[in-house]
Design an enzyme around this catalytic site. Sequence first.
Site, mmCIF file in Angstrom:
data_model
loop_
_atom_site.group_PDB
_atom_site.id
_atom_site.type_symbol
_atom_site.label_atom_id
_atom_site.label_comp_id
_atom_site.label_asym_id
_atom_site.label_seq_id
_atom_site.Cartn_x
_atom_site.Cartn_y
_atom_site.Cartn_z
ATOM 1 N N LEU A 33 -3.130 -5.309 -11.736
ATOM 2 C CA LEU A 33 -1.727 -5.196 -11.084
ATOM 3 C C LEU A 33 -1.025 -5.827 -12.222
ATOM 4 O O LEU A 33 -0.897 -6.503 -12.819
ATOM 5 C CB LEU A 33 -1.368 -6.833 -9.926
ATOM 6 C CG LEU A 33 -2.456 -6.625 -9.079
ATOM 7 C CD1 LEU A 33 -2.598 -7.582 -7.454
ATOM 8 C CD2 LEU A 33 -2.778 -5.113 -8.192
ATOM 9 N N HIS A 37 3.270 -2.974 -8.906
ATOM 10 C CA HIS A 37 2.494 -3.375 -7.867
ATOM 11 C C HIS A 37 2.884 -4.414 -6.654
ATOM 12 O O HIS A 37 3.461 -4.208 -5.514
ATOM 13 C CB HIS A 37 0.725 -3.619 -7.735
ATOM 14 C CG HIS A 37 -0.022 -2.382 -8.857
ATOM 15 N ND1 HIS A 37 -0.233 -2.378 -10.117
ATOM 16 C CD2 HIS A 37 -0.793 -1.614 -8.418
ATOM 17 C CE1 HIS A 37 -0.920 -1.624 -10.334
ATOM 18 N NE2 HIS A 37 -1.008 -0.835 -9.225
HETATM 19 P P1 AMP Z 1 -2.875 2.038 -8.199
HETATM 20 O O1 AMP Z 1 -3.435 0.415 -8.837
HETATM 21 O O2 AMP Z 1 -2.612 2.420 -9.511
HETATM 22 O O3 AMP Z 1 -4.230 2.567 -7.054
HETATM 23 O O4 AMP Z 1 -1.228 2.304 -7.355
HETATM 24 C C1 AMP Z 1 -1.432 1.388 -5.861
HETATM 25 C C2 AMP Z 1 0.253 1.602 -5.934
HETATM 26 O O5 AMP Z 1 0.947 0.820 -6.293
HETATM 27 C C3 AMP Z 1 0.210 2.684 -5.372
HETATM 28 O O6 AMP Z 1 1.272 3.345 -4.199
HETATM 29 C C4 AMP Z 1 0.477 3.564 -6.968
HETATM 30 O O7 AMP Z 1 2.031 4.708 -6.346
HETATM 31 C C5 AMP Z 1 1.761 2.648 -7.067
HETATM 32 N N1 AMP Z 1 2.494 2.116 -8.337
HETATM 33 C C6 AMP Z 1 1.788 2.355 -9.896
HETATM 34 N N2 AMP Z 1 2.415 1.712 -10.358
HETATM 35 C C7 AMP Z 1 3.862 2.229 -9.519
HETATM 36 C C8 AMP Z 1 5.300 1.859 -10.523
HETATM 37 N N3 AMP Z 1 5.304 1.554 -11.882
HETATM 38 N N4 AMP Z 1 6.106 1.605 -9.291
HETATM 39 C C9 AMP Z 1 6.152 1.513 -8.055
HETATM 40 N N5 AMP Z 1 4.807 1.498 -7.610
HETATM 41 C C10 AMP Z 1 3.557 1.908 -8.352
#
Ligand code: AMP
Length: 282
Positions: A33, A37
């Site tokens: 995270l 996140h």
């Molecule tokens: P992940 O753990 O990469 O699968 O991401 C989980 C959620 O967090 C997904 O909905 C991503 O689009 C969101 N997320 C990842 N990086 C960012 C960021 N830099 N800004 C906003 N949301 C993010």
Amino acid sequence: MLIFNNKVDLNNYLKHNNLDKTSIGFVPTMGALHKGHLSLLNKSIENNVTTVISIFVNPIQFNNEDDLKKYPRTLDNDVEKIKTISDKILVYAPTVEDIYNGKIKSEHFKFDGLEHQMEGKFRPGHFDGVGTVVKRLFEIVKPTNAYFGEKDFQQLQIVKKLAEKEKMPVNIIACSIFREHNGLAMSSRNERLSAEEKEKSNFIFKTLCEVKKVFATKSAKKSIAFVYNKFKKHPDFKLEYFEIADETSLLPCIRKNKNKKYRAFIAVFVNKIRLIDTISLN
Ligand code: AMP
């Protein structure tokens, strides 16, 4: 802080505390995270009685063995970060078995063509893997609202389509991109970059901001050529794709239409690490 490793315990807890009758905000993640996140979690807490975060590295959405193997897994650290927001957040960190019940296989989805663009071209099977796990997680958590980042804009549109097609009673809430001080979009994969690589990767967002200005007066074709030229001159990056597409259909912009909203999408390798980013062009 409550951490559930299986769906039965999570569901029993929600039921016995009557939380299944409250509005449940859900933030699906693969862990490692970062502040991006956490911004999704904050939004969920503001708007729901109960918030659930899932932490699950979904094997079937990886089309590259090495990427799956090297994906950071930092559960203890993640829990500490969640605690800084609220110790009332429920953490669902299932095993592969708990999600897939011995059938680790993607369902095949049709997302009205959204799945064939960009990431779909370069990561075969990826969106079937995403669709399968998100559908499964929605069935388990039964959220009122689910929070997804615009960082993965194509995924966001696909999840909206999934909820619509599967008639799942959940609102999909889009959350803006959280960035490092230098503009680099936060990502769990950034952990694999050296400090130097992280610093120079601001080039990606800088180029997106520049092409936004170019696109204001020039065609999509010229804007795309502008970006390819920029990357050609920069030996530290390998550009996988740069596209300008309609925000809703994700179809490439051939001729600009002033009634449509456009967005630029990019995937770049820095060393062997694949980074994606996007910017609204309107
Ligand atoms: P992940 O753990 O990469 O699968 O991401 C989980 C959620 O967090 C997904 O909905 C991503 O689009 C969101 N997320 C990842 N990086 C960012 C960021 N830099 N800004 C906003 N949301 C993010």
